[in-house]
Design a protein around this motif. Sequence first.
Motif, PDB file in Angstrom:
ATOM      1  N   GLY A 224       0.806  -1.218   0.000  1.00 31.37           N
ATOM      2  CA  GLY A 224       0.000   0.000   0.000  1.00 31.37           C
ATOM      3  C   GLY A 224       0.837   1.265   0.000  1.00 31.37           C
ATOM      4  N   LEU A 225       1.761   1.386   0.958  1.00 35.00           N
ATOM      5  CA  LEU A 225       2.599   2.580   1.020  1.00 35.00           C
ATOM      6  C   LEU A 225       3.609   2.638  -0.123  1.00 35.00           C
ATOM      7  N   ALA A 226       4.016   1.474  -0.629  1.00 35.09           N
ATOM      8  CA  ALA A 226       4.914   1.466  -1.792  1.00 35.09           C
ATOM      9  C   ALA A 226       4.205   2.076  -3.002  1.00 35.09           C
ATOM     10  N   ILE A 227       2.922   1.761  -3.167  1.00 38.36           N
ATOM     11  CA  ILE A 227       2.138   2.341  -4.259  1.00 38.36           C
ATOM     12  C   ILE A 227       1.969   3.840  -4.041  1.00 38.36           C
ATOM     13  N   VAL A 228       1.679   4.219  -2.788  1.00 34.55           N
ATOM     14  CA  VAL A 228       1.547   5.646  -2.472  1.00 34.55           C
ATOM     15  C   VAL A 228       2.839   6.395  -2.809  1.00 34.55           C
ATOM     16  N   LYS A 229       3.978   5.830  -2.419  1.00 33.97           N
ATOM     17  CA  LYS A 229       5.278   6.474  -2.698  1.00 33.97           C
ATOM     18  C   LYS A 229       5.515   6.595  -4.199  1.00 33.97           C
ATOM     19  N   GLN A 230       5.156   5.545  -4.955  1.00 35.34           N
ATOM     20  CA  GLN A 230       5.364   5.577  -6.400  1.00 35.34           C
ATOM     21  C   GLN A 230       4.463   6.622  -7.057  1.00 35.34           C
ATOM     22  N   ILE A 231       3.225   6.753  -6.573  1.00 33.96           N
ATOM     23  CA  ILE A 231       2.325   7.775  -7.107  1.00 33.96           C
ATOM     24  C   ILE A 231       2.891   9.165  -6.826  1.00 33.96           C
ATOM     25  N   CYS A 232       3.425   9.368  -5.634  1.00 32.11           N
ATOM     26  CA  CYS A 232       4.028  10.659  -5.291  1.00 32.11           C
ATOM     27  C   CYS A 232       5.239  10.960  -6.172  1.00 32.11           C
ATOM     28  N   ASP A 233       6.041   9.937  -6.431  1.00 36.67           N
ATOM     29  CA  ASP A 233       7.207  10.136  -7.303  1.00 36.67           C
ATOM     30  C   ASP A 233       6.780  10.528  -8.707  1.00 36.67           C
ATOM     31  N   VAL A 234       5.774   9.838  -9.226  1.00 37.99           N
ATOM     32  CA  VAL A 234       5.284  10.133 -10.575  1.00 37.99           C
ATOM     33  C   VAL A 234       4.700  11.539 -10.629  1.00 37.99           C
ATOM     34  N   SER A 235       3.995  11.936  -9.586  1.00 41.77           N
ATOM     35  CA  SER A 235       3.313  13.241  -9.553  1.00 41.77           C
ATOM     36  C   SER A 235       4.206  14.351  -9.016  1.00 41.77           C
ATOM     37  N   ARG A 236       5.435  14.004  -8.609  1.00 42.45           N
ATOM     38  CA  ARG A 236       6.403  14.970  -8.067  1.00 42.45           C
ATOM     39  C   ARG A 236       5.899  15.632  -6.792  1.00 42.45           C
TER      40      ARG A 236
END
Length: 420
Positions: free
Chosen positions: A386-398
């Motif tokens: 769950g948090l790995a997906i959240v982190k990846q979304i944040c990285d993609v969205s800057r």
Amino acid sequence: MKLINQFTLWYLCISAIVLLAGGMIVFYSVQREIIDEEGRRLKDTVKLIAGLLEKGTEIDDIAGHQVIIRELDPAAAEIPVQIKDTLAWFEPHQHFERELRASASYKIKDKHYFIAASNLVAESDEILDGVLQSIGWIFGLLLLVVALSGRLLSKAILTPFQHTLSAIQAFHLKQKDPIPFTTTRTDEFKTLNTFLGKMTTKALEDYRSLKEFTENASHELQTPLAIMRGKLELLLNSPITDTQAQLLADAHQAVDKLSQVNKSLTLLARLENQEFESSQVIDVSQLTLDTLSTFAELMEMKNLTLKTKIEADVFVQLHAVLASILLNNLISNAIRHNSTDGFIYVTLTPATLIIQNTGNPPQLPTHQLFERFKKSNQSNDSIGLGLAIVKQICDVSRFQIKYVYAEELHTVELNFSTKR
């Protein structure tokens, strides 16, 4: 700093050092040449005066301000020609001046004459001032020429490099064709373009292969998982013992978990491949309220108290699907890792989203919780993505995201405004 500016700066620094070194060489060379030339002239003057005396010319007709003639003891030894660099009082200006003097003695017609001829020469500081002024003008001219020519030449020489840089910046894994590079006659740029062409072509091929494998694997896994889930549900509805029912329920739960892992890993792969583009402006305020409403029953089941401070009209550039996944994962994580009769605090401003919840302290360093398959409590039903997906979304969205545990509160802070 731009490449041409670095070249120009280094060239000017090296030129300044060379000019200073050359200036010192010129200074000593000019000074030595002045002394040597004036010394030769004064020696010739002394010899000429000696010749005139030998011809019978009167001393008063020869001696003057720059020529001294006096008689010595005829028995004294002759003085060889000497050059002396000294200071002499200059009457018109009332100060000392640098003077070069040649002197010698000659025995002429039973008499012994001391002859000295002198002349003022440029002092060292005067020569140095002239050299430094020359160097200053040369360096200023060099600075002007290099600055102007560097700008003009950089456009011609570095244009292929700028085109290559622009092409790389515009490169995307989803494009179908390799990068078209500008033709250049510079060997280094040719090598660079060849390497980048091979690298990007290989990256496109690997991306297509990985994307195809991920899609095929995800699709092929869903069918047997659905069949297994259906068979298990049929068995659960058939006459079985309590022990068998428990085993089937565990198997059904494992199948559901496997399905969740498959979907989450597929989503992570799509995120890493940048298949989502932030082309929409999302009303995060309304989406947060809607998400909290969806999880209201789960919060009631754990008797959780929800406190919110959500500002209206908070809009963020974010893909709609990613926005929903982001909030679902954060809020569900706050519920799952909360304690019974606990609290959840949600704060939303135009700059940040902060979600806090009570719960047991994490059993891992907080920075590891954003890694895949890392979870605070290994015994709970979380799959650790769950948090790995959240982190990846944040990285993609800057976006910037951080997680801390302090004062018995888990805090996840999402910063919309700070671009990395």
